[in-house]
Design an enzyme around this catalytic site. Structure first.
Site, PDB file in Angstrom:
ATOM      1  N   HIS A 326     -28.450  20.798 -30.539  1.00 52.11           N
ATOM      2  CA  HIS A 326     -27.710  19.676 -30.245  1.00 52.11           C
ATOM      3  C   HIS A 326     -26.617  20.104 -29.060  1.00 52.11           C
ATOM      4  O   HIS A 326     -26.129  19.876 -28.253  1.00 52.11           O
ATOM      5  CB  HIS A 326     -27.097  18.739 -31.289  1.00 52.11           C
ATOM      6  N   GLU A 327     -25.866  21.282 -29.999  1.00 51.83           N
ATOM      7  CA  GLU A 327     -24.469  21.663 -29.185  1.00 51.83           C
ATOM      8  C   GLU A 327     -24.933  22.575 -27.580  1.00 51.83           C
ATOM      9  O   GLU A 327     -24.037  22.452 -26.768  1.00 51.83           O
ATOM     10  CB  GLU A 327     -23.719  22.693 -30.003  1.00 51.83           C
ATOM     11  N   HIS A 330     -25.582  20.362 -24.952  1.00 50.62           N
ATOM     12  CA  HIS A 330     -24.248  19.956 -24.005  1.00 50.62           C
ATOM     13  C   HIS A 330     -24.026  21.020 -23.033  1.00 50.62           C
ATOM     14  O   HIS A 330     -23.957  20.501 -21.962  1.00 50.62           O
ATOM     15  CB  HIS A 330     -23.326  19.914 -25.111  1.00 50.62           C
TER      16      HIS A 330
END
Length: 466
Positions: A326-327, A330
């Site tokens: 998820h990170e 970004h």
């Protein structure tokens, strides 16, 4: 004939109108926030049973714990918010800003710097102002850490550690704030007509330098960073980074458990030099809170042992990878760069408007500066007070954008095949951090930079079923 409010307003001098508008807007924002918080508190008070759609996700004991935790936090935030609003109003009404400026002038005068040394006086002013806010904020911070966080099992700090930390934080802040401010004021003074361009470029460079040195030189002053030991998790992280061309150079574990049992993960660094930082509280295998007390240790009563044993904090390796997926989403989707661009465009616009407004003597007069127009005070008045309506709108737009980015990053992790693990990781993290999964719609729309848990899980669930 009686004068109408509109006529009275029109008769007021410009500076009084500016002053009253600033105060009224400040209270309007406060009342709006208080109204939203009241709606959210009502949700905490009335939602005493796990809603049906959460049945699979949360047991009633955790639900109740998180409800009470959030209720305490919300009540605390109501009182601290009221205090800071009243304090701010009193400072404005009693002429606290011109008083502090005069006092700074006297102090710098005694040190041999006359009124012509405006930058020296500005630095004394800044030091006194930050000292004042640190002292008045201390009781609130102590209460939050040692009453609320302690009561709900999050605080891991001792009183000594807390004070040492607070002093260190204050000193480090001054070491950055004072030199940067003095240079900024100097640039504004000598920059001529286009000073706003140089001032903006200077703040851009400072923010890039701070981002670069923060994790290597500033963060280690407060927390211990150790490289993630060789092993399965490190290999999997490196493989995943390689698969999406993320230029990973190091993976660190930070000892967050010395402060609090809240968990987190982030990455930082520019260009080809990225590092990933994992909180030990995020990792089931590394969290000090999961460690068994050593054999034969006295002073450990049975209750503490069983408490440690039952509370299995953190995520399994697959779930940690999903959170990182998820990170990294970004990064891959350019959210980090987009955020930097937005903040720099905003910064440029603010400096430009500052250049337009700085010549208005009425702005200074509104806050009690009739004879002098110090640059630092101008920055404070314009950025903090005059721009506050704009800042509120901007902040709301950024919250909406942030929620969009979060969904996109979840979808990215999903494409990496991590939907199932991210689903369980989000539930675990919500449980570990005692997040309350039910929220008032206006409160969540205004405040939540991350989408509510149920919405994120729903989006991931669709992926799991596909």
């Amino acid at each position: 004939a009686m004068a109408l409010p509109g006529d009275l307003w029109a008769e007021l001098p410009v500076e009084r109108r500016i002053f009253c508008s600033v105060l009224l807007f400040s209270w309007a924002v406060y009342l709006w926030e208080a109204f939203l918080a009241h709606r959210q508190r009502r949700v905490y008070r009335t939602t005493t049973h796990v809603p049906q759609e959460l049945g699979q996700i949360m047991d009633s004991e955790t639900f109740e714990k998180s409800r009470l935790y959030q209720l305490d936090k919300s009540t605390f935030s109501f009182w601290s918010g009221l205090y800071s609003e009243v304090e701010g109003t009193m400072i404005l009404l009693c002429g606290g800003i011109p008083f502090l400026w005069k006092l700074s002038g006297q102090i710098s005068g005694r040190a041999g710097f006359g009124p012509e040394y405006e930058i020296v006086q500005s630095l004394v002013f800044l030091l006194l102002a930050t000292l004042f806010s640190a002292v008045t904020g201390l009781p609130w911070s102590l209460y939050n850490t040692f009453v609320i966080e302690e009561k709900h099992g999050f605080n891991q700090q001792t009183l000594g550690f807390f004070f040492k930390d607070a002093i260190k934080k204050f000193v480090v802040t001054q070491c950055i704030l004072l030199p940067v401010t003095s240079l900024l004021l100097y640039i504004i003074k000598i920059g001529g007509d286009y000073f706003f361009i140089y001032a903006w470029l200077f703040t851009l460079v400072v923010s890039l330098v701070l981002v670069t040195i923060y994790a290597d030189y500033i963060a280690p002053l407060f927390d211990k960073f150790i490289p993630l030991p060789e092993g399965e998790l490190k290999q999997q992280i490196e493989t995943m980074a390689k698969s999406i061309d993320f230029p990973l150079t190091k993976v660190y574990v930070v000892e967050g458990s010395k402060r609090s049992s809240h968990s987190n993960a982030y990455f930082y660094g520019f260009f080809k030099n990225k590092r990933i930082v994992l909180f030990d509280t995020l990792l089931e295998d590394y969290s000090a809170l999961n460690k068994e007390p050593a054999e034969g240790e006295d002073g450990e009563n049975e209750e503490t042992k069983s408490k440690t044993k039952n509370k299995k904090q953190g995520c399994k390796n697959e779930e940690v990878l999903a959170v990182l997926g998820h990170e990294l989403g970004h990064w891959k989707l350019g959210h980090t760069v987009k955020n930097i661009i937005i903040s720099q465009m905003n910064s440029f616009l603010c400096f430009f408007l500052f250049a337009v407004l700085i010549g208005q003597k009425e702005l200074f007069a509104a806050f009690g500066f009739y004879d002098t127009q110090p640059t630092l005070i101008g920055l404070m008045i314009i950025f903090q007070f005059i721009f506050s309506p704009y800042n509120e709108v901007l902040s709301f737009c950024l919250t909406v954008l942030s929620r969009r980015f979060e969904f996109q990053a979840d979808a990215f992790a999903k494409e990496l095949g991590k939907a199932k693990d991210l689903y369980s990781a989000l539930i675990k993290l919500n449980k570990d951090n005692l997040g309350f999964p039910v929220s008032d719609w206006i409160f969540s729309m205004w405040h939540y930079s991350h989408p509510p848990l149920l919405e994120r899980l729903q989006a991931l669930k669709d992926a799991k079923q596909e």
